[in-house]
Design a protein around this motif. Structure first.
Motif, PDB file in Angstrom:
ATOM      1  N   CYS A  49       0.818  -1.225   0.000  1.00  0.00           N
ATOM      2  CA  CYS A  49       0.000   0.000   0.000  1.00  0.00           C
ATOM      3  C   CYS A  49       0.854   1.279   0.000  1.00  0.00           C
ATOM      4  CB  CYS A  49      -0.866  -0.031   1.251  1.00  0.00           C
ATOM      5  SG  CYS A  49      -2.066   1.291   1.369  1.00  0.00           S
ATOM      6  N   PHE A  50       0.343   2.316  -0.683  1.00  0.00           N
ATOM      7  CA  PHE A  50       0.994   3.632  -0.597  1.00  0.00           C
ATOM      8  C   PHE A  50       0.936   4.115   0.850  1.00  0.00           C
ATOM      9  CE2 PHE A  50      -3.453   4.747  -1.400  1.00  0.00           C
ATOM     10  CZ  PHE A  50      -3.665   5.837  -0.587  1.00  0.00           C
ATOM     11  N   GLY A  51       1.842   4.971   1.220  1.00  0.00           N
ATOM     12  CA  GLY A  51       1.944   5.319   2.638  1.00  0.00           C
ATOM     13  C   GLY A  51       1.865   6.815   2.895  1.00  0.00           C
ATOM     14  N   PRO A  52       2.225   7.184   4.079  1.00  0.00           N
ATOM     15  CA  PRO A  52       2.668   6.310   5.171  1.00  0.00           C
ATOM     16  C   PRO A  52       1.538   5.447   5.750  1.00  0.00           C
ATOM     17  CG  PRO A  52       2.630   8.623   5.882  1.00  0.00           C
ATOM     18  CD  PRO A  52       2.285   8.617   4.439  1.00  0.00           C
ATOM     19  N   ILE A  53       1.923   4.290   6.257  1.00  0.00           N
ATOM     20  CA  ILE A  53       0.943   3.347   6.794  1.00  0.00           C
ATOM     21  C   ILE A  53       1.404   2.846   8.161  1.00  0.00           C
ATOM     22  CG2 ILE A  53       0.063   2.562   4.565  1.00  0.00           C
ATOM     23  CD1 ILE A  53       1.956   0.199   4.659  1.00  0.00           C
ATOM     24  N   ASP A  54       0.436   2.377   8.944  1.00  0.00           N
ATOM     25  CA  ASP A  54       0.756   1.852  10.277  1.00  0.00           C
ATOM     26  C   ASP A  54       1.011   0.354  10.190  1.00  0.00           C
ATOM     27  OD1 ASP A  54       1.010   1.105  12.889  1.00  0.00           O
ATOM     28  OD2 ASP A  54      -0.744   2.219  13.609  1.00  0.00           O
ATOM     29  N   SER A  69      -3.825   0.719   8.954  1.00  0.00           N
ATOM     30  CA  SER A  69      -4.450   1.931   8.418  1.00  0.00           C
ATOM     31  C   SER A  69      -3.440   2.767   7.642  1.00  0.00           C
ATOM     32  CB  SER A  69      -4.976   2.818   9.551  1.00  0.00           C
ATOM     33  OG  SER A  69      -6.028   2.187  10.207  1.00  0.00           O
ATOM     34  N   ILE A  70      -3.976   3.587   6.771  1.00  0.00           N
ATOM     35  CA  ILE A  70      -3.162   4.597   6.096  1.00  0.00           C
ATOM     36  C   ILE A  70      -3.047   5.779   7.054  1.00  0.00           C
ATOM     37  CG2 ILE A  70      -3.097   6.151   4.101  1.00  0.00           C
ATOM     38  CD1 ILE A  70      -4.725   3.906   2.610  1.00  0.00           C
ATOM     39  N   LEU A  71      -1.871   6.370   7.158  1.00  0.00           N
ATOM     40  CA  LEU A  71      -1.668   7.465   8.123  1.00  0.00           C
ATOM     41  C   LEU A  71      -1.839   8.825   7.441  1.00  0.00           C
ATOM     42  CD1 LEU A  71       1.250   5.794  10.141  1.00  0.00           C
ATOM     43  CD2 LEU A  71      -1.169   5.954  10.763  1.00  0.00           C
ATOM     44  N   ASN A  72      -0.947   9.773   7.728  1.00  0.00           N
ATOM     45  CA  ASN A  72      -1.165  11.154   7.263  1.00  0.00           C
ATOM     46  C   ASN A  72      -0.720  11.372   5.816  1.00  0.00           C
ATOM     47  OD1 ASN A  72       1.467  10.733   8.085  1.00  0.00           O
ATOM     48  ND2 ASN A  72       1.820  12.909   8.481  1.00  0.00           N
ATOM     49  N   LYS A  92      -2.969  12.458   0.369  1.00  0.00           N
ATOM     50  CA  LYS A  92      -4.316  12.175  -0.154  1.00  0.00           C
ATOM     51  C   LYS A  92      -5.291  12.216   1.020  1.00  0.00           C
ATOM     52  CE  LYS A  92      -3.244   9.365  -4.048  1.00  0.00           C
ATOM     53  NZ  LYS A  92      -4.156  10.147  -4.898  1.00  0.00           N
ATOM     54  N   VAL A  93      -5.793  13.422   1.290  1.00  0.00           N
ATOM     55  CA  VAL A  93      -6.494  13.681   2.550  1.00  0.00           C
ATOM     56  C   VAL A  93      -7.658  12.720   2.803  1.00  0.00           C
ATOM     57  CG1 VAL A  93      -7.757  15.459   3.838  1.00  0.00           C
ATOM     58  CG2 VAL A  93      -5.761  16.085   2.477  1.00  0.00           C
ATOM     59  N   ALA A  94      -8.410  12.391   1.758  1.00  0.00           N
ATOM     60  CA  ALA A  94      -9.580  11.521   1.940  1.00  0.00           C
ATOM     61  C   ALA A  94      -9.186  10.139   2.467  1.00  0.00           C
ATOM     62  CB  ALA A  94     -10.333  11.367   0.625  1.00  0.00           C
ATOM     63  N   TRP A  95      -7.928   9.755   2.246  1.00  0.00           N
ATOM     64  CA  TRP A  95      -7.489   8.416   2.659  1.00  0.00           C
ATOM     65  C   TRP A  95      -6.845   8.404   4.039  1.00  0.00           C
ATOM     66  CZ3 TRP A  95      -8.268   3.805   0.009  1.00  0.00           C
ATOM     67  CH2 TRP A  95      -8.870   3.945  -1.250  1.00  0.00           C
ATOM     68  N   ARG A  96      -6.716   9.560   4.664  1.00  0.00           N
ATOM     69  CA  ARG A  96      -6.086   9.605   5.988  1.00  0.00           C
ATOM     70  C   ARG A  96      -6.871   8.763   6.987  1.00  0.00           C
ATOM     71  NH1 ARG A  96      -3.882  15.831   6.549  1.00  0.00           N
ATOM     72  NH2 ARG A  96      -2.457  15.518   4.805  1.00  0.00           N
ATOM     73  N   ASN A  97      -6.148   7.963   7.743  1.00  0.00           N
ATOM     74  CA  ASN A  97      -6.737   7.099   8.783  1.00  0.00           C
ATOM     75  C   ASN A  97      -7.626   6.008   8.215  1.00  0.00           C
ATOM     76  OD1 ASN A  97      -5.528   8.767  10.744  1.00  0.00           O
ATOM     77  ND2 ASN A  97      -7.220  10.216  10.517  1.00  0.00           N
ATOM     78  N   TYR A  98      -7.554   5.746   6.932  1.00  0.00           N
ATOM     79  CA  TYR A  98      -8.427   4.722   6.356  1.00  0.00           C
ATOM     80  C   TYR A  98      -7.924   3.314   6.733  1.00  0.00           C
ATOM     81  CZ  TYR A  98     -11.444   2.098   3.394  1.00  0.00           C
ATOM     82  OH  TYR A  98     -12.376   1.206   2.969  1.00  0.00           O
ATOM     83  N   PRO A  99      -8.810   2.513   7.340  1.00  0.00           N
ATOM     84  CA  PRO A  99      -8.377   1.168   7.804  1.00  0.00           C
ATOM     85  C   PRO A  99      -8.468   0.139   6.676  1.00  0.00           C
ATOM     86  CG  PRO A  99     -10.628   1.614   8.527  1.00  0.00           C
ATOM     87  CD  PRO A  99     -10.192   2.827   7.738  1.00  0.00           C
ATOM     88  N   ILE A 100      -7.508   0.158   5.803  1.00  0.00           N
ATOM     89  CA  ILE A 100      -7.606  -0.652   4.582  1.00  0.00           C
ATOM     90  C   ILE A 100      -7.563  -2.152   4.887  1.00  0.00           C
ATOM     91  CG2 ILE A 100      -5.113  -0.410   4.046  1.00  0.00           C
ATOM     92  CD1 ILE A 100      -5.982  -0.292   1.041  1.00  0.00           C
ATOM     93  N   MET A 108      10.369   2.419  13.850  1.00  0.00           N
ATOM     94  CA  MET A 108       9.375   3.401  14.284  1.00  0.00           C
ATOM     95  C   MET A 108       8.203   3.474  13.314  1.00  0.00           C
ATOM     96  SD  MET A 108      10.104   7.466  14.600  1.00  0.00           S
ATOM     97  CE  MET A 108      10.292   7.704  12.831  1.00  0.00           C
ATOM     98  N   LEU A 109       8.514   3.415  12.000  1.00  0.00           N
ATOM     99  CA  LEU A 109       7.467   3.515  10.971  1.00  0.00           C
ATOM    100  C   LEU A 109       7.860   2.586   9.829  1.00  0.00           C
ATOM    101  CD1 LEU A 109       4.872   5.183  10.116  1.00  0.00           C
ATOM    102  CD2 LEU A 109       6.432   6.708   8.927  1.00  0.00           C
ATOM    103  N   HIS A 110       8.485   3.119   8.811  1.00  0.00           N
ATOM    104  CA  HIS A 110       9.073   2.340   7.720  1.00  0.00           C
ATOM    105  C   HIS A 110       9.985   3.308   6.992  1.00  0.00           C
ATOM    106  CE1 HIS A 110       5.977   4.458   5.462  1.00  0.00           C
ATOM    107  NE2 HIS A 110       5.052   3.880   6.194  1.00  0.00           N
TER     108      HIS A 110
END
Ligand code: ADP
Ligand code: ZN
Length: 301
Positions: free
Chosen positions: A62-67, A77-80, A83-91, A152-154
């Motif tokens: 998945c494109f990121g950043p992701i958790d 989830s997708i993080l910040n 692509k604002v609409a996808w922020r926090n989206y639990p894919i 910490m992230l990736h």
């Protein structure tokens, strides 16, 4: 055995079904619009193929950043993202819910591509490798000691800081919305277009364009060589694929020039097999997602 594979990108979602040997039997491409619209179609595709083929697991690159932290509340989830609409989206949750809690592997798009290359391509058998995509954006995945670097992230090596090259145009200050002149800001497709006033592919016959491009790419090569000590570096994405013939020799030469003899290894003496193009005909991402699925199944067993 059948596995689902999703390469979730900023412009399209490639959904596929394959097996444990990296064969892909079918695939569809769904445009990335809003999360609701896009993911409804993606889920529908996988629900239908699951009914037909009984998928054992799903892999999502998945494109990121992701958790990626499995202990986190927002794992999967997708993080910040910009692509604002996808922020926090639990894919991951969305697809697991649609597929009766099937095992699901999840990683970044670039780690996915690296996994594809490490499983079936030019990084097979290696434990330490880096994959960059240089296209609309720049991203990079990294494997160290046989594992992806999550920490910490990736890795976010598309946003390495680079120094202005001596022959940079006087007023060009990069296109990254966060950093201006980071690697992506200076060397992505949109950076090339902003600097020279024309789309990158229309600049194929301008040596100064590719000389400067290769110089920034070489800076990033040196940085990952010095920090991660990869056994191989793989480059993909629209800019690289489109100009491979002129870029690779320049990138290899400039990387060695910038290292300036400080390290000397058999890999660096064989630059043609050290900094290389992706080897799976554009299928490294989807095949990596397939392997993420298989690893998720193994982890569960
Ligand atoms: P994304 O990063 O969105 O997945 P791509 O990897 O396909 O996209 O890269 C798209 C970028 O590649 C665009 O910025 C475009 O300018 C650039 N590009 C496409 N074709 C060429 C080419 N022949 N030469 C150089 N750059 C190209
Ligand atoms: Zn940046």
């Amino acid at each position: 055995m059948f596995f689902g594979a999703l390469e979730a990108g900023g412009t399209k979602m490639v959904c596929a079904v394959g097996d444990e040997n990296g064969n892909i039997f079918e695939r569809v491409s769904i445009p990335t619009t809003t999360p609701d619209e896009t993911m409804q179609k993606v889920a529908e595709y996988f629900v239908n193929v699951n009914a037909e083929r009984n998928l054992k697991a799903l892999g999502i690159a998945c494109f990121g950043p992701i958790d990626l932290n499995k202990k986190s509340q927002t794992y999967g989830s997708i993080l910040n993202t910009p692509k604002v609409a996808w922020r926090n989206y639990p894919i991951v949750k969305t697809l697991k819910d649609a597929l009766n809690d099937i095992p699901a592997g999840f990683d970044t798009d670039v780690n996915g591509s690296l996994l594809g290359e490490a499983t079936w391509g030019c990084a097979k058998g290696l434990t330490d490798a880096v994959y960059f995509t240089i296209g609309t954006g720049i991203g990079g995945g990294a494997m160290a000691g046989g594992k992806f670097i999550h920490g910490m992230l990736h890795t976010e090596v598309g946003h390495l800081q680079v120094a202005l090259e001596p022959n940079e145009l006087k007023d060009f200050r990069g296109v990254c919305p966060n950093h201006g002149t980071c690697f992506e800001g200076m060397a992505s497709g949109p950076a090339i277009e902003a600097r020279w006033g024309k789309p990158a592919k229309e600049l194929a016959d301008k040596p100064e364009v590719w000389d400067l491009e290769a110089a920034y790419i070489a800076q990033a090569m040196v940085d990952v060589i010095m920090t991660l000590s990869p056994q191989k570096i793989i480059l993909g994405g629209g800019v690289i694929d489109g100009q491979a013939k002129q870029l690779f020799p320049l990138i290899r030469k400039k990387t060695l020039e910038k290292i300036n003899g400080y390290i000397d290894t058999k890999e660096l003496r064989n630059m043609d097999s050290y900094i290389v193009p992706a080897s799976l005909n554009g299928n490294q991402g989807i095949k990596g997602a397939l392997e993420l699925a298989q690893l998720a199944l193994e982890e569960q067993d």
